[in-house]
Design an enzyme around this catalytic site. Structure first.
Site, PDB file in Angstrom:
ATOM      1  N   SER A  84      36.470  34.860  41.198  1.00  7.29           N
ATOM      2  CA  SER A  84      36.459  36.048  42.048  1.00  7.29           C
ATOM      3  C   SER A  84      37.824  36.715  41.962  1.00  7.29           C
ATOM      4  CB  SER A  84      36.193  35.630  43.501  1.00  7.29           C
ATOM      5  OG  SER A  84      36.541  36.679  44.374  1.00  7.29           O
ATOM      6  N   MET A 116      34.907  47.038  39.702  1.00  6.83           N
ATOM      7  CA  MET A 116      36.025  47.713  40.384  1.00  6.83           C
ATOM      8  C   MET A 116      37.335  47.277  39.724  1.00  6.83           C
ATOM      9  SD  MET A 116      35.014  48.256  44.327  1.00  6.83           S
ATOM     10  CE  MET A 116      35.521  46.683  44.949  1.00  6.83           C
ATOM     11  N   GLN A 158      24.291  41.669  46.927  1.00  4.06           N
ATOM     12  CA  GLN A 158      24.464  42.940  46.206  1.00  4.06           C
ATOM     13  C   GLN A 158      23.449  43.046  45.074  1.00  4.06           C
ATOM     14  OE1 GLN A 158      28.369  44.932  45.072  1.00  4.06           O
ATOM     15  NE2 GLN A 158      28.015  43.763  43.219  1.00  4.06           N
ATOM     16  N   GLY A 182      34.331  36.248  34.626  1.00  4.01           N
ATOM     17  CA  GLY A 182      33.012  36.554  35.204  1.00  4.01           C
ATOM     18  C   GLY A 182      32.517  37.915  34.720  1.00  4.01           C
ATOM     19  N   HIS A 183      33.410  38.912  34.705  1.00  3.53           N
ATOM     20  CA  HIS A 183      33.036  40.244  34.202  1.00  3.53           C
ATOM     21  C   HIS A 183      32.721  40.168  32.707  1.00  3.53           C
ATOM     22  CE1 HIS A 183      35.611  41.296  37.759  1.00  3.53           C
ATOM     23  NE2 HIS A 183      34.589  42.110  37.980  1.00  3.53           N
ATOM     24  N   MET A 221      39.451  42.603  36.338  1.00  2.00           N
ATOM     25  CA  MET A 221      38.409  41.876  35.590  1.00  2.00           C
ATOM     26  C   MET A 221      38.862  40.468  35.211  1.00  2.00           C
ATOM     27  SD  MET A 221      37.046  44.907  33.139  1.00  2.00           S
ATOM     28  CE  MET A 221      36.904  46.573  33.785  1.00  2.00           C
TER      29      MET A 221
HETATM   30  O1  PAF Z   1      30.764  44.258  42.718  1.00  2.00           O
HETATM   31  C1  PAF Z   1      31.565  45.219  42.601  1.00  2.00           C
HETATM   32  O2  PAF Z   1      32.608  45.110  41.953  1.00  2.00           O
HETATM   33  C2  PAF Z   1      31.256  46.533  43.308  1.00  2.00           C
HETATM   34  O3  PAF Z   1      30.612  46.317  44.518  1.00  2.00           O
HETATM   35  C3  PAF Z   1      30.450  47.515  42.429  1.00  2.00           C
HETATM   36  C4  PAF Z   1      29.092  46.978  42.094  1.00  2.00           C
HETATM   37  C5  PAF Z   1      31.229  47.793  41.140  1.00  2.00           C
HETATM   38  C6  PAF Z   1      30.262  48.841  43.166  1.00  2.00           C
HETATM   39  O4  PAF Z   1      31.461  49.442  43.481  1.00  2.00           O
END
Ligand code: PAF
Length: 298
Positions: A191, A32, A159, A38-39, A35
């Site tokens: 985060s 989302m 998730q 972690g991303h 970033m």
């Molecule tokens: O973890 C996230 O950033 C969101 O839940 C995701 C997986 C991109 C779905 O919108």
């Protein structure tokens, strides 16, 4: 190949069709935005899975469907330029950043993905409807990108578990892998929400990872000892407003009673996961770590 930006389904499929025709494995990281390292680590892990020349797609979409009425969608951090720079520096091929209308052309979808019982416990208890929203958009992204492999962060372990289940249960054919949580040197899990913590809260927040480490350290003495050690650690941090602290099986099912009792110790022990969620100030934080309960030393 330099990073290419795609904002429509048509652009995306024009970019990926020739690569698929050459039988290249497509990798996807869903985000989302906002970033951070972690991303970046998820992108590197996906790249390692698909190989140097295969297409790596990162999606950037703030999904309205996963926000509850009390959660402020408009306040969600939007940092498009720095996100784009990070993707370019990580060798991402396609940044897919669609509008809400592109993802939900008919408005709120009539058909959504039901996460089942796991969707309404732990995070799902505090955030009703959240995982239905997450799974629905992830299913759509799987349909649009048609990835072979995707890596989701272990930081949101619920998730990751649900996305893995969805891919298996609905035969979506996407390999779903977990990427290890990236931490600050003092243990705080990275985060996008950490930016909301002031200096004092930032220090308080390290109690979550300390509690999980305490559970790990006590885990050879079994479930109750691990849980007690974690609670003891949290008890030393007055600014932590605990929501839950649990130990579950790795697939997040409840542990069988004999697994949660004082051990009969076995060499291997029982694999489990400790998960914590708490508010520090007004910021809700989550974290988790793997445990091995009742393993015999040596
Ligand atoms: O973890 C996230 O950033 C969101 O839940 C995701 C997986 C991109 C779905 O919108």
């Amino acid at each position: 190949m330099p990073l290419v930006l795609a904002s429509t389904r048509a652009d995306l499929s024009a970019l990926l069709a020739p690569r698929r025709a050459r039988d290249e494995r497509v990798g996807l990281v869903c985000t989302m935005g906002a970033m951070h390292e972690g991303h970046a680590s998820l992108m590197r892990r996906t790249r390692a899975e698909i190989g140097a020349d295969a297409p790596l797609v990162v999606s950037l979409f703030v999904n309205p469907l996963q926000f509850g009425p009390a959660e402020d969608l408009d306040r969600y951090p939007r940092t498009f330029e720095t996100d784009r720079e990070l993707c370019a520096s990580e060798g991402v091929d396609v940044l897919f950043a669609p509008s809400v209308e592109e993802v939900y052309p008919g408005g709120t979808p009539q058909v959504t993905v039901d996460p089942g019982p796991l969707g309404s416990v732990l995070e799902g208890k505090t955030r009703p409807g959240h995982y239905a929203g997450v799974l629905t958009v992830v299913a759509k992204l799987f349909g649009l990108v048609r990835p072979d492999v995707t890596v989701f962060g272990e930081k949101d372990y619920q998730q990751l578990t649900l996305v893995r289940r969805m891919s298996e249960d609905l035969c979506l054919g996407v390999e779903v892998l977990g990427g290890e949580t990236v931490r600050e040197p003092d243990g705080l899990a990275l985060s996008s929400r950490n930016r909301y913590l002031d200096e004092e809260q930032r220090v308080t927040a390290t109690a979550l990872s300390r509690a999980l480490r305490a559970a790990q350290a006590a885990s050879s003495d079994g479930y109750a000892a691990a849980l007690a050690a974690a609670h003891e650690e949290l008890g030393r941090s007055p600014g932590v407003d605990l929501d839950y602290l649990v130990i579950r099986a790795p697939d997040l099912s409840e542990l069988a009673p004999d697994e949660s009792a004082v051990p009969p110790r076995t060499h291997a022990g029982t694999h489990a996961r400790a998960l914590v969620a708490a508010k520090v100030g007004t910021t809700r934080l989550i974290d988790n770590l793997p445990l091995v309960l009742g393993a015999q030393a040596g």
